[in-house]
Design a protein around this motif. Structure first.
Motif, PDB file in Angstrom:
ATOM      1  N   SER A 158       0.888  -1.038   0.338  1.00  0.00           N
ATOM      2  CA  SER A 158       0.027   0.232   0.075  1.00  0.00           C
ATOM      3  C   SER A 158       0.857   1.220   0.228  1.00  0.00           C
ATOM      4  O   SER A 158       1.305   1.570   0.821  1.00  0.00           O
ATOM      5  CB  SER A 158      -0.682  -0.143   0.746  1.00  0.00           C
ATOM      6  OG  SER A 158      -1.550   1.345   1.253  1.00  0.00           O
ATOM      7  N   ASN A 161      -1.752   7.489  -2.232  1.00  0.00           N
ATOM      8  CA  ASN A 161      -2.631   8.858  -1.403  1.00  0.00           C
ATOM      9  C   ASN A 161      -3.753   8.999  -1.819  1.00  0.00           C
ATOM     10  O   ASN A 161      -3.883   9.903  -3.303  1.00  0.00           O
ATOM     11  CB  ASN A 161      -1.270   9.888  -1.590  1.00  0.00           C
ATOM     12  CG  ASN A 161      -1.465  11.146  -1.698  1.00  0.00           C
ATOM     13  OD1 ASN A 161      -2.703  10.689  -0.818  1.00  0.00           O
ATOM     14  ND2 ASN A 161      -0.873  11.458  -0.974  1.00  0.00           N
ATOM     15  N   PHE A 162      -5.113   8.618  -1.323  1.00  0.00           N
ATOM     16  CA  PHE A 162      -6.333   8.466  -1.557  1.00  0.00           C
ATOM     17  C   PHE A 162      -6.572   9.974  -2.280  1.00  0.00           C
ATOM     18  O   PHE A 162      -7.580  10.064  -2.425  1.00  0.00           O
ATOM     19  CB  PHE A 162      -7.001   8.205  -0.407  1.00  0.00           C
ATOM     20  CG  PHE A 162      -6.814   7.045  -1.007  1.00  0.00           C
ATOM     21  CD1 PHE A 162      -7.594   5.815  -1.422  1.00  0.00           C
ATOM     22  CD2 PHE A 162      -6.305   5.899   0.535  1.00  0.00           C
ATOM     23  CE1 PHE A 162      -7.468   5.033  -1.443  1.00  0.00           C
ATOM     24  CE2 PHE A 162      -6.616   4.858   0.171  1.00  0.00           C
ATOM     25  CZ  PHE A 162      -6.901   3.517  -0.790  1.00  0.00           C
ATOM     26  N   LYS A 175     -13.206   9.199  -0.323  1.00  0.00           N
ATOM     27  CA  LYS A 175     -12.901   9.209   1.166  1.00  0.00           C
ATOM     28  C   LYS A 175     -13.992   8.697   1.930  1.00  0.00           C
ATOM     29  O   LYS A 175     -13.732   7.751   2.592  1.00  0.00           O
ATOM     30  CB  LYS A 175     -12.609  10.162   1.708  1.00  0.00           C
ATOM     31  CG  LYS A 175     -11.751   9.958   2.892  1.00  0.00           C
ATOM     32  CD  LYS A 175     -10.840  11.644   3.603  1.00  0.00           C
ATOM     33  CE  LYS A 175      -9.647  12.352   3.092  1.00  0.00           C
ATOM     34  NZ  LYS A 175      -9.823  12.753   4.105  1.00  0.00           N
ATOM     35  N   ILE A 183     -10.939   0.441   4.789  1.00  0.00           N
ATOM     36  CA  ILE A 183      -9.131   0.650   4.527  1.00  0.00           C
ATOM     37  C   ILE A 183      -8.911   1.964   4.804  1.00  0.00           C
ATOM     38  O   ILE A 183      -7.779   1.705   5.959  1.00  0.00           O
ATOM     39  CB  ILE A 183      -9.003   0.621   3.263  1.00  0.00           C
ATOM     40  CG1 ILE A 183      -9.280  -0.276   2.580  1.00  0.00           C
ATOM     41  CG2 ILE A 183      -7.907   1.107   3.085  1.00  0.00           C
ATOM     42  CD1 ILE A 183      -9.460  -0.738   0.376  1.00  0.00           C
ATOM     43  N   LEU A 184      -9.885   3.127   5.044  1.00  0.00           N
ATOM     44  CA  LEU A 184      -9.728   4.025   5.887  1.00  0.00           C
ATOM     45  C   LEU A 184     -10.213   4.039   6.936  1.00  0.00           C
ATOM     46  O   LEU A 184     -11.554   3.793   7.483  1.00  0.00           O
ATOM     47  CB  LEU A 184     -10.154   5.112   4.717  1.00  0.00           C
ATOM     48  CG  LEU A 184      -8.764   5.426   3.706  1.00  0.00           C
ATOM     49  CD1 LEU A 184      -9.499   6.604   3.051  1.00  0.00           C
ATOM     50  CD2 LEU A 184      -8.071   6.003   4.504  1.00  0.00           C
ATOM     51  N   TYR A 193      -7.084   7.704   9.089  1.00  0.00           N
ATOM     52  CA  TYR A 193      -6.043   7.473   9.201  1.00  0.00           C
ATOM     53  C   TYR A 193      -5.545   6.134   7.835  1.00  0.00           C
ATOM     54  O   TYR A 193      -7.089   5.530   7.913  1.00  0.00           O
ATOM     55  CB  TYR A 193      -4.758   7.206  10.273  1.00  0.00           C
ATOM     56  CG  TYR A 193      -5.787   5.628  10.592  1.00  0.00           C
ATOM     57  CD1 TYR A 193      -5.052   5.098  10.428  1.00  0.00           C
ATOM     58  CD2 TYR A 193      -6.297   6.481  11.590  1.00  0.00           C
ATOM     59  CE1 TYR A 193      -4.932   3.351  12.006  1.00  0.00           C
ATOM     60  CE2 TYR A 193      -6.921   4.576  12.260  1.00  0.00           C
ATOM     61  CZ  TYR A 193      -6.200   3.454  12.115  1.00  0.00           C
ATOM     62  OH  TYR A 193      -6.515   2.588  12.682  1.00  0.00           O
ATOM     63  N   ASP A 194      -4.686   5.887   7.282  1.00  0.00           N
ATOM     64  CA  ASP A 194      -4.766   4.542   6.071  1.00  0.00           C
ATOM     65  C   ASP A 194      -4.132   3.621   7.256  1.00  0.00           C
ATOM     66  O   ASP A 194      -3.394   3.280   7.589  1.00  0.00           O
ATOM     67  CB  ASP A 194      -4.457   4.617   4.844  1.00  0.00           C
ATOM     68  CG  ASP A 194      -4.053   3.857   3.884  1.00  0.00           C
ATOM     69  OD1 ASP A 194      -4.153   2.705   4.450  1.00  0.00           O
ATOM     70  OD2 ASP A 194      -3.793   3.864   3.199  1.00  0.00           O
ATOM     71  N   TYR A 197      -1.299   0.805   5.359  1.00  0.00           N
ATOM     72  CA  TYR A 197      -0.283   2.336   4.308  1.00  0.00           C
ATOM     73  C   TYR A 197       0.554   1.620   4.966  1.00  0.00           C
ATOM     74  O   TYR A 197       1.497   1.120   5.777  1.00  0.00           O
ATOM     75  CB  TYR A 197      -0.310   4.198   4.682  1.00  0.00           C
ATOM     76  CG  TYR A 197       0.663   4.606   4.148  1.00  0.00           C
ATOM     77  CD1 TYR A 197       0.622   4.768   2.749  1.00  0.00           C
ATOM     78  CD2 TYR A 197       1.469   5.149   4.710  1.00  0.00           C
ATOM     79  CE1 TYR A 197       1.146   6.143   1.755  1.00  0.00           C
ATOM     80  CE2 TYR A 197       2.817   6.004   4.201  1.00  0.00           C
ATOM     81  CZ  TYR A 197       2.056   6.233   2.333  1.00  0.00           C
ATOM     82  OH  TYR A 197       3.004   7.072   1.920  1.00  0.00           O
ATOM     83  N   SER A 229      -8.092  -5.650   7.919  1.00  0.00           N
ATOM     84  CA  SER A 229      -9.376  -4.147   7.208  1.00  0.00           C
ATOM     85  C   SER A 229     -10.483  -4.993   7.774  1.00  0.00           C
ATOM     86  O   SER A 229     -10.961  -5.267   8.323  1.00  0.00           O
ATOM     87  CB  SER A 229      -9.370  -4.694   5.353  1.00  0.00           C
ATOM     88  OG  SER A 229     -10.153  -5.309   5.227  1.00  0.00           O
TER      89      SER A 229
END
Length: 576
Positions: A158, A161-162, A175, A183-184, A193-194, A197, A229
């Protein structure tokens, strides 16, 4: 989602679907006379015993008794659920399964989530191959994971950068959508936050191969090492197994499935050509996991890590699996040396030795006795009595009669009671043990109902429902209900009747009657059907006649009653 699909739409789908067309696209079938035959896809056989009746839209295997309509076939062959089977058939027939706008929107939202998470998964996979990304590929090389495995399991890294929309999605509120995918993660303070990532990603895929969630592995000793996730509308950890899609793709009917703990255990075993391993997603084994595994195989081998947690997991598995242990199933365990897991042991010993471990896997009954005897030495009557009180509740949870029988026999050998019936007294069973299965009784009523289910056109020859209501016999309600269905829908098939009873109390009985063997020539079916009804009709008339005779014995009956007696007598003679 079942409630969102109207019954009339389900009926329309079955009506427009040809069972021969669908089954022939899955297995090889041959026409023999009026029927179609094939080697049964639900058990191993050399001579075809799987028969498909196009007119009845129904299949039956004389070898293993597998039977049902086209929906049953898809559920059992494809290992999908009812909704997925309906969606598949609706797509084939260009039928819209959702009537209401609300339900269409629910369906579209789910499809959007599938498309979005699959785009993200593919982006992660591209990122791990990126020459700029040294972290991800360096870690996999260190773990000796080959490129072929990276591609088969779509392993990724991962780096998205969304905010910059790396995944090329124009949709607004992206988002929020990715938060819905788990995921977020949104914190209580509102910050996002991710979760994945700069982590190795392992896509978790459903039966169709769609990504529904992710497992992830942190690098550089960041804690926690492994995570998943978050659960979403399309991802439930208790229902999913990592590697199942990849395993079944290679072998749809595996002899056994090995259950391990980690994603890399599955991948490494796969790399060593042991392509029948799955992993639970960092959670306890659930009943959904057990049911799903038994859909694909009759033999499960559990191979947890060789530490205290792994041993604990093995024992918890035994306790959880007992209520699902029918006679056709086999459960075994591989116990690895201390501080070893499937990934490390197969690299150390090689494929050949690991296959030997599979061959020598310990049967669950040996494991359960060994485990419980550790703390209970059978030195005297008291310790034996105590041991019985501990192990018997476990044995009683098992639905498989033969397995239970042998476990009681094994218990008898251990405690010195060789008479099996005396052992059964310990669990308050009065009847002697029997292997006999409950079968439908062979009587006229079952023949009558089975003939109607198997030949719905017989409904046309019934004079009226009123005359049937006049009769008195067991299962009259169910007969009348099926009769009304056959009269109201003259073109209905056996397959459609089965669908009406899906999920209802009478479903099993209806299915048994649908395959009930009436050894009778086709030309005599109508005669036998009417003959049983006439017998029931005469029986009712004779009862009325007997009441009149009984009344006449006590006091003289009226002229009208004598006339009624004469008419009944005339009717009975006529019917005979």
């Amino acid at each position: 989602m079942k409630k969102y699909i109207p019954k009339n739409i389900i009926n329309e789908i079955i009506e427009q679907t040809n069972i021969i067309e669908i089954i022939s696209s899955h297995i090889k079938i041959i026409k023999k006379g009026k029927y179609y035959q094939a080697l049964c896809p639900f058990h191993n056989e050399k001579i075809p015993s799987f028969t498909i009746n196009e007119k009845k839209q129904f299949y039956y295997c004389f070898g293993c008794n597998a039977n049902g309509n086209i929906i049953d076939f898809l559920i059992n062959f494809e290992k999908i659920n009812f909704i997925e089977a309906i969606e598949y058939l609706a797509q084939k027939n260009n039928i819209n399964i959702f009537k209401k706008k609300k339900n269409i929107n629910i369906y579209k939202k789910r499809q959007y989530l599938f498309n979005l998470i699959n785009k993200i998964s593919n982006k992660y996979h591209l990122d791990i191959k990126n020459s700029k990304n040294k972290l991800g590929i360096k870690y996999l090389k260190k773990r000796k994971i080959k490129k072929k495995m990276i591609n088969i399991f779509n392993i990724g890294f991962s780096l998205i950068n969304f905010k910059k929309k790396h995944i090329n999605i124009k949709k607004k509120n992206i988002k929020k959508k990715i938060i819905n995918l788990g995921i977020l993660i949104k914190k209580n303070n509102g910050k996002v936050y991710d979760l994945l990532y700069k982590k190795i990603t392992f896509p978790i895929r459903n039966k169709q191969g769609q990504t529904i969630g992710f497992g992830a592995r942190a690098i550089n000793n960041t804690l926690p090492k492994y995570l998943n996730s978050a659960e979403t509308k399309i991802f439930n950890k208790k229902k999913q197994l990592y590697g199942l899609y990849e395993s079944i793709k290679i072998n749809p009917n595996p002899k056994y499935i090995i259950v391990v703990e980690g994603y890399l255990d599955v991948i490494t075993l796969f790399q060593y050509n042991i392509t029948c391993a799955v992993a639970i997603l960092g959670t306890n084994l659930s009943k959904e996991h057990i049911k799903k595994l038994f859909q694909y195989t009759n033999k499960i081998i559990y191979c947890y890590d060789g530490d205290k947690a792994g041993k604990r997991a093995s024992w918890n598995t035994v306790k959880k699996i007992l209520p699902y242990l029918y006679d056709k199933y086999t459960i075994k365990f591989i116990f690895l040396p201390k501080n070893q897991d499937p990934d490390t042991i197969i690299r150390k010993e090689g494929r050949k030795k690991f296959k030997k471990r599979i061959k020598n896997a310990i049967d669950f009954s040996s494991f359960i006795f060994k485990k419980l005897l550790k703390k209970n030495k059978l030195n005297n009557i008291e310790t034996r009595k105590k041991f019985c009180s501990i192990i018997i509740p476990y044995i009683n949870k098992i639905p498989g009669k033969i397995i239970r029988f042998y476990l009681y026999k094994k218990l008898g050998d251990k405690i010195g009671i060789l008479d099996i019936n005396k052992l059964y007294q310990l669990k308050n069973i009065k009847k002697k043990y029997s292997f006999k299965k409950k079968k439908i009784k062979k009587n006229n009523i079952n023949i009558l109902i089975s003939l109607l289910i198997q030949n719905p056109s017989l409904g046309k020859i019934i004079p009226s429902i009123i005359e049937i209501n006049f009769l008195k016999f067991k299962k009259k309600k169910i007969f009348i209900k099926i009769l009304k269905i056959c009269i109201n829908k003259p073109k209905i098939t056996t397959g459609q009747i089965l669908e009406i009873y899906r999920g209802k109390k009478k479903e099993k009985k209806i299915k048994k009657l649908a395959i009930y063997k009436n050894i009778i020539k086709k030309k005599n079916i109508k005669i036998l059907f009417l003959d049983i009804l006439i017998q029931l009709y005469n029986k009712k008339l004779e009862k009325i006649q007997n009441k009149i005779i009984e009344k006449d014995r006590k006091k003289k009956i009226k002229k009208i009653e004598k006339y009624e007696f004469w008419l009944i007598n005339k009717e009975i003679k006529k019917n005979k």
